[in-house]
Design a protein around this motif. Structure first.
Motif, PDB file in Angstrom:
ATOM      1  N   ASP A 140       0.858  -1.190   0.000  1.00 53.25           N
ATOM      2  CA  ASP A 140       0.000   0.000   0.000  1.00 53.25           C
ATOM      3  C   ASP A 140       0.893   1.238   0.000  1.00 53.25           C
ATOM      4  OD1 ASP A 140       0.918   0.353   2.612  1.00 53.25           O
ATOM      5  OD2 ASP A 140      -0.916  -0.416   3.536  1.00 53.25           O
ATOM      6  N   LEU A 141       0.308   2.427  -0.051  1.00 53.25           N
ATOM      7  CA  LEU A 141       1.097   3.641  -0.198  1.00 53.25           C
ATOM      8  C   LEU A 141       1.902   3.984   1.053  1.00 53.25           C
ATOM      9  CD1 LEU A 141      -1.274   5.947  -2.300  1.00 53.25           C
ATOM     10  CD2 LEU A 141       0.520   4.365  -3.046  1.00 53.25           C
ATOM     11  N   SER A 142       1.607   3.320   2.179  1.00 54.12           N
ATOM     12  CA  SER A 142       2.417   3.529   3.378  1.00 54.12           C
ATOM     13  C   SER A 142       3.648   2.628   3.385  1.00 54.12           C
ATOM     14  CB  SER A 142       1.573   3.270   4.630  1.00 54.12           C
ATOM     15  OG  SER A 142       1.233   1.888   4.732  1.00 54.12           O
ATOM     16  N   GLY A 143       3.758   1.742   2.384  1.00 56.62           N
ATOM     17  CA  GLY A 143       4.897   0.832   2.296  1.00 56.62           C
ATOM     18  C   GLY A 143       4.653  -0.519   2.928  1.00 56.62           C
ATOM     19  N   ARG A 144       3.472  -0.778   3.454  1.00 56.36           N
ATOM     20  CA  ARG A 144       3.157  -2.045   4.099  1.00 56.36           C
ATOM     21  C   ARG A 144       2.889  -3.119   3.041  1.00 56.36           C
ATOM     22  NH1 ARG A 144      -1.866  -4.215   6.080  1.00 56.36           N
ATOM     23  NH2 ARG A 144      -2.837  -2.314   5.268  1.00 56.36           N
ATOM     24  N   LEU A 145       3.530  -4.272   3.193  1.00 52.48           N
ATOM     25  CA  LEU A 145       3.326  -5.377   2.261  1.00 52.48           C
ATOM     26  C   LEU A 145       1.950  -5.984   2.511  1.00 52.48           C
ATOM     27  CD1 LEU A 145       4.580  -7.241   0.077  1.00 52.48           C
ATOM     28  CD2 LEU A 145       5.344  -8.719   1.952  1.00 52.48           C
ATOM     29  N   VAL A 146       1.110  -6.004   1.468  1.00 49.40           N
ATOM     30  CA  VAL A 146      -0.253  -6.514   1.625  1.00 49.40           C
ATOM     31  C   VAL A 146      -0.476  -7.800   0.848  1.00 49.40           C
ATOM     32  CG1 VAL A 146      -1.204  -4.221   2.080  1.00 49.40           C
ATOM     33  CG2 VAL A 146      -1.093  -5.075  -0.277  1.00 49.40           C
ATOM     34  N   TYR A 147       0.456  -8.141  -0.053  1.00 50.10           N
ATOM     35  CA  TYR A 147       0.255  -9.359  -0.851  1.00 50.10           C
ATOM     36  C   TYR A 147       1.588  -9.759  -1.478  1.00 50.10           C
ATOM     37  CZ  TYR A 147      -1.328 -12.448  -4.620  1.00 50.10           C
ATOM     38  OH  TYR A 147      -1.504 -13.514  -5.469  1.00 50.10           O
ATOM     39  N   SER A 148       1.794 -11.069  -1.597  1.00 49.23           N
ATOM     40  CA  SER A 148       2.955 -11.595  -2.312  1.00 49.23           C
ATOM     41  C   SER A 148       2.569 -12.933  -2.928  1.00 49.23           C
ATOM     42  CB  SER A 148       4.164 -11.762  -1.382  1.00 49.23           C
ATOM     43  OG  SER A 148       3.902 -12.742  -0.393  1.00 49.23           O
ATOM     44  N   ALA A 149       3.232 -13.265  -4.022  1.00 54.07           N
ATOM     45  CA  ALA A 149       2.945 -14.528  -4.714  1.00 54.07           C
ATOM     46  C   ALA A 149       4.191 -14.972  -5.460  1.00 54.07           C
ATOM     47  CB  ALA A 149       1.777 -14.371  -5.679  1.00 54.07           C
ATOM     48  N   ALA A 150       4.340 -16.299  -5.583  1.00 52.36           N
ATOM     49  CA  ALA A 150       5.481 -16.848  -6.314  1.00 52.36           C
ATOM     50  C   ALA A 150       5.237 -16.724  -7.821  1.00 52.36           C
ATOM     51  CB  ALA A 150       5.687 -18.304  -5.923  1.00 52.36           C
ATOM     52  N   LEU A 151       6.323 -16.480  -8.534  1.00 50.56           N
ATOM     53  CA  LEU A 151       6.265 -16.391  -9.989  1.00 50.56           C
ATOM     54  C   LEU A 151       6.933 -17.634 -10.585  1.00 50.56           C
ATOM     55  CD1 LEU A 151       7.207 -12.625 -10.503  1.00 50.56           C
ATOM     56  CD2 LEU A 151       4.929 -13.659 -10.624  1.00 50.56           C
ATOM     57  N   PRO A 152       6.427 -18.124 -11.714  1.00 54.46           N
ATOM     58  CA  PRO A 152       6.983 -19.339 -12.318  1.00 54.46           C
ATOM     59  C   PRO A 152       8.323 -19.075 -13.001  1.00 54.46           C
ATOM     60  CG  PRO A 152       5.298 -18.427 -13.733  1.00 54.46           C
ATOM     61  CD  PRO A 152       5.287 -17.586 -12.495  1.00 54.46           C
ATOM     62  N   ALA A 153       9.029 -20.161 -13.266  1.00 55.15           N
ATOM     63  CA  ALA A 153      10.269 -20.044 -14.034  1.00 55.15           C
ATOM     64  C   ALA A 153       9.946 -19.546 -15.432  1.00 55.15           C
ATOM     65  CB  ALA A 153      10.965 -21.411 -14.084  1.00 55.15           C
ATOM     66  N   SER A 154      10.889 -18.838 -16.012  1.00 54.42           N
ATOM     67  CA  SER A 154      10.636 -18.257 -17.327  1.00 54.42           C
ATOM     68  C   SER A 154      11.919 -18.239 -18.137  1.00 54.42           C
ATOM     69  CB  SER A 154      10.086 -16.829 -17.176  1.00 54.42           C
ATOM     70  OG  SER A 154      10.027 -16.168 -18.417  1.00 54.42           O
ATOM     71  N   ALA A 155      11.752 -18.355 -19.445  1.00 54.76           N
ATOM     72  CA  ALA A 155      12.902 -18.264 -20.350  1.00 54.76           C
ATOM     73  C   ALA A 155      13.296 -16.816 -20.608  1.00 54.76           C
ATOM     74  CB  ALA A 155      12.575 -18.955 -21.668  1.00 54.76           C
ATOM     75  N   GLY A 156      12.611 -15.912 -19.947  1.00 53.85           N
ATOM     76  CA  GLY A 156      12.895 -14.485 -20.136  1.00 53.85           C
ATOM     77  C   GLY A 156      11.737 -13.783 -20.823  1.00 53.85           C
ATOM     78  N   GLY A 157      11.816 -12.488 -20.880  1.00 52.45           N
ATOM     79  CA  GLY A 157      10.755 -11.709 -21.515  1.00 52.45           C
ATOM     80  C   GLY A 157       9.764 -11.189 -20.491  1.00 52.45           C
ATOM     81  N   GLN A 158       8.554 -10.900 -20.938  1.00 54.86           N
ATOM     82  CA  GLN A 158       7.553 -10.257 -20.094  1.00 54.86           C
ATOM     83  C   GLN A 158       6.483 -11.250 -19.647  1.00 54.86           C
ATOM     84  OE1 GLN A 158       6.154  -6.928 -22.452  1.00 54.86           O
ATOM     85  NE2 GLN A 158       7.857  -5.634 -21.796  1.00 54.86           N
ATOM     86  N   LEU A 159       6.074 -11.105 -18.379  1.00 52.93           N
ATOM     87  CA  LEU A 159       5.064 -11.985 -17.806  1.00 52.93           C
ATOM     88  C   LEU A 159       3.922 -11.134 -17.248  1.00 52.93           C
ATOM     89  CD1 LEU A 159       4.154 -14.836 -16.765  1.00 52.93           C
ATOM     90  CD2 LEU A 159       5.321 -14.239 -14.619  1.00 52.93           C
ATOM     91  N   PRO A 160       2.699 -11.250 -17.784  1.00 52.76           N
ATOM     92  CA  PRO A 160       1.569 -10.502 -17.220  1.00 52.76           C
ATOM     93  C   PRO A 160       1.111 -11.117 -15.900  1.00 52.76           C
ATOM     94  CG  PRO A 160       0.832 -11.881 -19.039  1.00 52.76           C
ATOM     95  CD  PRO A 160       2.319 -12.013 -18.992  1.00 52.76           C
ATOM     96  N   VAL A 161       0.802 -10.257 -14.940  1.00 51.99           N
ATOM     97  CA  VAL A 161       0.325 -10.723 -13.634  1.00 51.99           C
ATOM     98  C   VAL A 161      -0.939  -9.949 -13.269  1.00 51.99           C
ATOM     99  CG1 VAL A 161       2.587 -11.447 -12.787  1.00 51.99           C
ATOM    100  CG2 VAL A 161       1.848  -9.086 -12.455  1.00 51.99           C
ATOM    101  N   ARG A 162      -1.785 -10.582 -12.437  1.00 52.78           N
ATOM    102  CA  ARG A 162      -3.025  -9.941 -11.980  1.00 52.78           C
ATOM    103  C   ARG A 162      -3.225 -10.233 -10.502  1.00 52.78           C
ATOM    104  NH1 ARG A 162      -8.695 -10.207 -15.146  1.00 52.78           N
ATOM    105  NH2 ARG A 162      -7.606  -8.509 -16.220  1.00 52.78           N
ATOM    106  N   TRP A 163      -3.538  -9.183  -9.741  1.00 52.54           N
ATOM    107  CA  TRP A 163      -3.861  -9.314  -8.320  1.00 52.54           C
ATOM    108  C   TRP A 163      -5.348  -9.049  -8.162  1.00 52.54           C
ATOM    109  CZ3 TRP A 163      -3.880  -4.845  -4.532  1.00 52.54           C
ATOM    110  CH2 TRP A 163      -4.157  -5.296  -3.225  1.00 52.54           C
TER     111      TRP A 163
END
Length: 232
Positions: A140-163
């Motif tokens: 959030d804008l106060s700097g508090r971590l509100v969510y985290s998730a693991a990302l899959p392995a990738s050969a590189g490039g761009q990965l779209p994510v949605r919360w």
């Protein structure tokens, strides 16, 4: 044969006496120029008439000024047409999402096919090189971590994510602005990865004088077309 009483019989004035002359050469048209030339003929010294080169010089000057005026008018019309075209193209962006350098995302809600409101914040993680995986973070804008998730392995490039706007306990957080970040595991080490938040275009502004287009985004920021990395 009767002699002509004056040169007026050969070259009668084209403008009635008393009419005001043009204020400057920029305001003269062809009729004004002919009237001026006739006046010169009427008032010149018969023993020392104007030379043909002087008359041709005046004609060339008038032609140059007239040509410049027409060219300026043409460029003015072209500029207006281009500005109008930019305005139409920019207006088509309203409601669409764009990707910029900012990592400030906007959690918003929209009704799905069943009429239920679904919340989401979209972003793109740029891994660059191949990675064995990584993590995605939301603060959030106060700097508090509100969510985290693991990302899959990738050969590189761009990965779209949605919360979906929910924290680890499944609680829906308030809509608004949140900061997104990510890290990738490269060569066995955690390395910061670039994250670009997606933003909805709420409105556009076109500067007619400069021809610049500004996009007003949902998070309250303003960007030019040159600052957009991708139209989504």
């Amino acid at each position: 044969m009767d002699s002509l009483s004056s040169i007026n019989e050969l070259f009668p004035p084209s403008t009635p006496l008393g009419n005001e002359a043009a204020n400057s050469i920029d305001e003269m048209d062809a009729e004004d120029f002919l009237a001026l030339m006739v006046a010169e003929l009427e008032n010149q010294d018969p023993t020392n008439p104007n030379s043909n080169s002087d008359m041709m010089g005046q004609l060339a000057q008038f032609g140059t000024v007239s040509g410049i005026d027409e060219l300026n008018a043409s460029f003015g019309g072209l500029s207006s047409a281009l500005t109008g075209g930019q305005a139409l193209q920019a207006a088509s962006l309203v409601g669409r999402s764009v990707m910029t350098d900012s990592n400030l995302g906007q959690l918003t809600g929209a009704a799905n096919a069943q009429g239920e409101v679904e919340y989401s914040l979209d972003a793109t993680v740029d891994f660059g090189d191949s990675t064995a995986g990584g993590n995605f973070y939301v603060q959030d804008l106060s700097g508090r971590l509100v969510y985290s998730a693991a990302l899959p392995a990738s050969a590189g490039g761009q990965l779209p994510v949605r919360w979906d706007g929910r924290n680890a306990q499944g609680e829906l957080l308030p809509p608004g602005s949140y900061r997104v970040s990510a890290e990738a595991v490269i060569g066995g080490q955690n390395t910061a990865a670039s994250v670009y938040a997606h933003q909805r275009v709420d409105s556009v502004a076109v500067d007619g004088a400069q021809g610049a287009v500004t996009l007003n985004l949902a998070n309250g920021s303003k960007v030019s077309l040159e600052q957009v990395k991708q139209f989504l």
